[in-house]
Motif scaffolding. Sequence first.
Motif, mmCIF file in Angstrom:
data_model
loop_
_atom_site.group_PDB
_atom_site.id
_atom_site.type_symbol
_atom_site.label_atom_id
_atom_site.label_comp_id
_atom_site.label_asym_id
_atom_site.label_seq_id
_atom_site.Cartn_x
_atom_site.Cartn_y
_atom_site.Cartn_z
ATOM 1 N N ARG A 177 0.831 -1.215 0.000
ATOM 2 C CA ARG A 177 0.000 0.000 0.000
ATOM 3 C C ARG A 177 0.859 1.255 0.000
ATOM 4 N NH1 ARG A 177 -3.635 -2.670 4.101
ATOM 5 N NH2 ARG A 177 -3.018 -1.022 5.510
ATOM 6 N N LEU A 178 1.997 1.205 0.652
ATOM 7 C CA LEU A 178 2.894 2.358 0.681
ATOM 8 C C LEU A 178 3.459 2.632 -0.716
ATOM 9 C CD1 LEU A 178 4.101 4.446 2.603
ATOM 10 C CD2 LEU A 178 6.050 2.925 2.878
ATOM 11 N N VAL A 179 3.890 1.588 -1.418
ATOM 12 C CA VAL A 179 4.416 1.768 -2.775
ATOM 13 C C VAL A 179 3.340 2.354 -3.684
ATOM 14 C CG1 VAL A 179 5.271 0.567 -4.833
ATOM 15 C CG2 VAL A 179 6.190 -0.009 -2.584
ATOM 16 N N VAL A 180 2.121 1.847 -3.596
ATOM 17 C CA VAL A 180 1.017 2.353 -4.420
ATOM 18 C C VAL A 180 0.743 3.827 -4.106
ATOM 19 C CG1 VAL A 180 -1.470 2.152 -4.830
ATOM 20 C CG2 VAL A 180 -0.044 0.100 -4.785
ATOM 21 N N SER A 181 0.825 4.211 -2.830
ATOM 22 C CA SER A 181 0.554 5.608 -2.467
ATOM 23 C C SER A 181 1.651 6.553 -2.944
ATOM 24 C CB SER A 181 0.354 5.751 -0.953
ATOM 25 O OG SER A 181 1.579 5.602 -0.260
ATOM 26 N N ILE A 182 2.893 6.103 -2.941
ATOM 27 C CA ILE A 182 4.012 6.939 -3.379
ATOM 28 C C ILE A 182 4.111 6.974 -4.897
ATOM 29 C CG2 ILE A 182 6.540 7.124 -3.367
ATOM 30 C CD1 ILE A 182 6.428 5.975 -0.480
ATOM 31 N N CYS A 183 3.757 5.880 -5.536
ATOM 32 C CA CYS A 183 3.867 5.786 -6.997
ATOM 33 C C CYS A 183 2.548 5.307 -7.595
ATOM 34 C CB CYS A 183 5.003 4.837 -7.370
ATOM 35 S SG CYS A 183 5.331 4.795 -9.140
ATOM 36 N N PRO A 184 1.546 6.182 -7.654
ATOM 37 C CA PRO A 184 0.249 5.762 -8.189
ATOM 38 C C PRO A 184 0.293 5.348 -9.658
ATOM 39 C CG PRO A 184 0.254 8.125 -7.735
ATOM 40 C CD PRO A 184 1.542 7.579 -7.208
ATOM 41 N N GLY A 185 1.317 5.751 -10.387
ATOM 42 C CA GLY A 185 1.454 5.362 -11.780
ATOM 43 C C GLY A 185 2.170 4.036 -11.970
ATOM 44 N N CYS A 186 2.636 3.456 -10.882
ATOM 45 C CA CYS A 186 3.351 2.178 -10.961
ATOM 46 C C CYS A 186 2.378 1.009 -11.022
ATOM 47 C CB CYS A 186 4.237 1.981 -9.731
ATOM 48 S SG CYS A 186 5.712 3.013 -9.694
ATOM 49 N N THR A 187 2.814 -0.065 -11.632
ATOM 50 C CA THR A 187 2.131 -1.346 -11.542
ATOM 51 C C THR A 187 2.863 -2.099 -10.442
ATOM 52 O OG1 THR A 187 1.514 -1.344 -13.867
ATOM 53 C CG2 THR A 187 1.555 -3.484 -12.755
ATOM 54 N N VAL A 188 2.148 -2.428 -9.380
ATOM 55 C CA VAL A 188 2.783 -3.012 -8.194
ATOM 56 C C VAL A 188 2.270 -4.430 -7.974
ATOM 57 C CG1 VAL A 188 3.263 -2.700 -5.732
ATOM 58 C CG2 VAL A 188 2.886 -0.695 -7.194
ATOM 59 N N ALA A 189 3.177 -5.368 -7.847
ATOM 60 C CA ALA A 189 2.797 -6.757 -7.564
ATOM 61 C C ALA A 189 2.386 -6.857 -6.103
ATOM 62 C CB ALA A 189 3.960 -7.691 -7.844
ATOM 63 N N ALA A 190 1.210 -7.397 -5.874
ATOM 64 C CA ALA A 190 0.710 -7.542 -4.508
ATOM 65 C C ALA A 190 1.458 -8.646 -3.773
ATOM 66 C CB ALA A 190 -0.782 -7.848 -4.525
ATOM 67 N N GLY A 191 1.949 -9.619 -4.474
ATOM 68 C CA GLY A 191 2.693 -10.685 -3.817
ATOM 69 C C GLY A 191 3.424 -11.546 -4.819
ATOM 70 N N GLU A 192 4.658 -11.828 -4.519
ATOM 71 C CA GLU A 192 5.462 -12.773 -5.278
ATOM 72 C C GLU A 192 5.897 -13.801 -4.251
ATOM 73 O OE1 GLU A 192 8.108 -10.267 -8.145
ATOM 74 O OE2 GLU A 192 7.739 -9.177 -6.285
ATOM 75 N N PHE A 193 5.262 -14.938 -4.261
ATOM 76 C CA PHE A 193 5.426 -15.858 -3.151
ATOM 77 C C PHE A 193 6.378 -16.993 -3.443
ATOM 78 C CE2 PHE A 193 1.475 -13.630 -2.539
ATOM 79 C CZ PHE A 193 1.623 -13.200 -1.230
ATOM 80 N N ASP A 194 7.084 -17.412 -2.398
ATOM 81 C CA ASP A 194 7.968 -18.548 -2.453
ATOM 82 C C ASP A 194 7.132 -19.813 -2.638
ATOM 83 O OD1 ASP A 194 10.346 -20.145 -2.030
ATOM 84 O OD2 ASP A 194 9.541 -20.575 -0.036
ATOM 85 N N ALA A 195 7.574 -20.691 -3.479
ATOM 86 C CA ALA A 195 6.815 -21.913 -3.766
ATOM 87 C C ALA A 195 7.413 -23.137 -3.079
ATOM 88 C CB ALA A 195 6.740 -22.132 -5.267
ATOM 89 N N THR A 196 8.038 -22.950 -1.929
ATOM 90 C CA THR A 196 8.596 -24.072 -1.187
ATOM 91 C C THR A 196 7.455 -25.008 -0.791
ATOM 92 O OG1 THR A 196 10.352 -22.661 -0.338
ATOM 93 C CG2 THR A 196 9.935 -24.727 0.849
ATOM 94 N N PRO A 197 7.595 -26.311 -1.015
ATOM 95 C CA PRO A 197 6.523 -27.240 -0.651
ATOM 96 C C PRO A 197 6.148 -27.147 0.831
ATOM 97 C CG PRO A 197 8.177 -28.346 -1.981
ATOM 98 C CD PRO A 197 8.721 -26.974 -1.642
ATOM 99 N N ASN A 198 4.875 -27.295 1.110
ATOM 100 C CA ASN A 198 4.311 -27.299 2.467
ATOM 101 C C ASN A 198 4.405 -25.974 3.185
ATOM 102 O OD1 ASN A 198 3.735 -30.101 2.233
ATOM 103 N ND2 ASN A 198 5.879 -30.511 2.686
ATOM 104 N N ASP A 199 4.565 -24.875 2.483
ATOM 105 C CA ASP A 199 4.588 -23.593 3.192
ATOM 106 C C ASP A 199 3.274 -22.885 3.055
ATOM 107 O OD1 ASP A 199 4.889 -22.893 0.522
ATOM 108 O OD2 ASP A 199 6.191 -21.212 0.956
#
Length: 199
Positions: A177-199
């Motif tokens: 939310r902070l990145v979106v507020s500072i850079c409203p023209g940016c495309t911001v990924a909400a999450g890039e998640f680790d794909a470790t099994p069982n997490d």
Amino acid sequence: MALVVASVVLGCGRDVSELREGEVAASRALVDFALGISDSDAETFSHPAWDGLNVQRARVVVPYDVALRPASDARRLKFEAWLQAAAAKSVERYVTLGPSELRKAANGKFLAPTDVEYRAAFEAFHATYPAIWLVGAWNEPNFPNTVLQSGVPLDQPTCASEDLESCGPLRAAFYYRLVVSICPGCTVAAGEFDATPND
């Protein structure tokens, strides 16, 4: 070289065969698909095989405080060389922020920045690199390598209380939310998640 494929799912998780005829046409108009590479080495773009890949987007992960570092800092210089090499090949640059090796907790894990620290770092990043509009607010918040100032793991999925120092998911959402507020023209990924099994 590791390839990364990202896509937006049609119909909010429904299979295309489940959609009505009109929904299929509307959904196809909204689909965004990008093929890219995630690699932090500038030499990637000068590799003999690069031009044959036809890759138009590249992702790099850098410490959240990279723009606050001196211009002579080795990690900053490596990042800026990557930016220049990608731009020289007309590659769309996607930058994901993550932990800083300069900030560690007593247990040796990375220390997540406070709201004030992250705000200062991203404001500096945005001012220093204004051409970067594809941003990942925090790399793999579910990866067990970072703790909050309170010692609570950033990847802890449940929260004892709903405040930024006791709740890792809330802290990660705050960065977004902070990145979106500072850079409203940016495309911001909400999450890039680790794909470790069982997490």
